[in-house]
Design a protein around this motif. Structure first.
Motif, mmCIF file in Angstrom:
data_model
loop_
_atom_site.group_PDB
_atom_site.id
_atom_site.type_symbol
_atom_site.label_atom_id
_atom_site.label_comp_id
_atom_site.label_asym_id
_atom_site.label_seq_id
_atom_site.Cartn_x
_atom_site.Cartn_y
_atom_site.Cartn_z
ATOM 1 N N UNK A 194 51.912 -78.061 -20.653
ATOM 2 C CA UNK A 194 51.879 -79.366 -20.026
ATOM 3 C C UNK A 194 52.108 -80.482 -21.039
ATOM 4 N N UNK A 195 52.235 -81.690 -20.524
ATOM 5 C CA UNK A 195 52.434 -82.828 -21.404
ATOM 6 C C UNK A 195 52.922 -84.041 -20.650
ATOM 7 N N UNK A 236 55.999 -74.380 -17.933
ATOM 8 C CA UNK A 236 54.598 -74.034 -18.083
ATOM 9 C C UNK A 236 54.468 -72.528 -18.277
ATOM 10 N N UNK A 237 53.477 -72.152 -19.052
ATOM 11 C CA UNK A 237 53.252 -70.741 -19.351
ATOM 12 C C UNK A 237 51.823 -70.373 -19.007
ATOM 13 N N UNK A 238 51.658 -69.229 -18.397
ATOM 14 C CA UNK A 238 50.332 -68.704 -18.078
ATOM 15 C C UNK A 238 50.189 -67.348 -18.760
ATOM 16 N N UNK A 239 49.258 -67.278 -19.691
ATOM 17 C CA UNK A 239 48.984 -66.004 -20.355
ATOM 18 C C UNK A 239 48.186 -65.136 -19.391
ATOM 19 N N UNK A 240 48.827 -64.067 -18.928
ATOM 20 C CA UNK A 240 48.212 -63.173 -17.937
ATOM 21 C C UNK A 240 48.467 -61.742 -18.388
ATOM 22 N N UNK A 241 47.666 -61.256 -19.318
ATOM 23 C CA UNK A 241 47.923 -59.932 -19.882
ATOM 24 C C UNK A 241 48.112 -58.855 -18.827
ATOM 25 N N UNK A 242 49.146 -58.075 -19.008
ATOM 26 C CA UNK A 242 49.510 -57.049 -18.036
ATOM 27 C C UNK A 242 48.403 -56.022 -17.835
ATOM 28 N N UNK A 243 47.689 -55.731 -18.910
ATOM 29 C CA UNK A 243 46.633 -54.713 -18.805
ATOM 30 C C UNK A 243 45.543 -55.152 -17.824
ATOM 31 N N UNK A 244 45.376 -56.461 -17.642
ATOM 32 C CA UNK A 244 44.355 -56.980 -16.728
ATOM 33 C C UNK A 244 44.960 -57.439 -15.402
ATOM 34 N N UNK A 245 46.121 -58.094 -15.460
ATOM 35 C CA UNK A 245 46.672 -58.753 -14.271
ATOM 36 C C UNK A 245 47.960 -58.123 -13.762
ATOM 37 N N UNK A 246 48.341 -56.993 -14.314
ATOM 38 C CA UNK A 246 49.596 -56.371 -13.918
ATOM 39 C C UNK A 246 49.663 -56.010 -12.437
ATOM 40 N N UNK A 247 48.535 -55.737 -11.822
ATOM 41 C CA UNK A 247 48.511 -55.358 -10.416
ATOM 42 C C UNK A 247 48.274 -56.520 -9.468
ATOM 43 N N UNK A 248 48.211 -57.722 -10.004
ATOM 44 C CA UNK A 248 47.898 -58.901 -9.205
ATOM 45 C C UNK A 248 49.113 -59.799 -9.025
ATOM 46 N N UNK A 249 49.107 -60.548 -7.946
ATOM 47 C CA UNK A 249 50.016 -61.680 -7.820
ATOM 48 C C UNK A 249 49.466 -62.837 -8.651
ATOM 49 N N UNK A 250 50.351 -63.643 -9.173
ATOM 50 C CA UNK A 250 49.938 -64.816 -9.939
ATOM 51 C C UNK A 250 50.601 -66.047 -9.333
ATOM 52 N N UNK A 251 49.807 -67.057 -9.105
ATOM 53 C CA UNK A 251 50.318 -68.287 -8.531
ATOM 54 C C UNK A 251 50.090 -69.474 -9.437
ATOM 55 N N UNK A 252 50.950 -70.447 -9.291
ATOM 56 C CA UNK A 252 50.767 -71.746 -9.934
ATOM 57 C C UNK A 252 50.358 -72.748 -8.857
ATOM 58 N N UNK A 253 49.242 -73.411 -9.083
ATOM 59 C CA UNK A 253 48.749 -74.450 -8.194
ATOM 60 C C UNK A 253 48.777 -75.778 -8.945
#
Length: 120
Positions: A8-9, A19-36
């Motif tokens: 951001x800025x 924008x970047x969201x650090x979402x490690x695959x080992x934890x979030x690989x099975x999830x959908x990820x959304x930007x709000x």
């Protein structure tokens, strides 16, 4: 482990931002990820989401054509182009097991947010 947003800025109207969201695959690989995004006094609004098999979802007509969501091994990226003042908000990434999902209540893990300010 937590989701962590970055990128951001303060930008000018018409500029682009990623924008970047650090979402490690080992934890979030099975999830959908959304930007709000959220502005004071308003509810969180889904900007875009991406499923665990990389299917994108863009719910808002006001943003279509200006944003692209993508997913790499450990990150979910949101490319925003032709920014306008109304895009000013606190942007969050979140992970959830429901797909597709626009309601913030369907997301189970949240980052702290990154501020995007667009000056006109």
């Amino acid at each position: 482990e937590p989701l962590v947003e970055d990128g951001g800025g303060l930008v000018q109207a018409g500029d682009s931002l990623k924008l970047s969201c650090e979402a490690p695959r080992r934890t979030y690989g099975g999830y959908a990820v959304g930007w709000f995004r959220q502005t004071p006094g308003k509810e969180r609004e889904l900007v875009a989401a991406i499923s665990n098999d990389f299917t994108p979802y863009y719910p808002s007509s006001s943003l279509k054509g200006r944003i692209t969501i993508s997913r790499e091994n450990n990150k979910v990226l949101l490319q925003m182009n032709s920014l306008i003042a109304q895009d000013t908000a606190l942007y969050y990434c979140a992970a959830g097991s429901r797909w597709p999902a626009s309601n913030p209540k369907d997301y189970e893990a949240w980052g702290q947010g990154t501020q995007v300010t667009v000056s006109s």
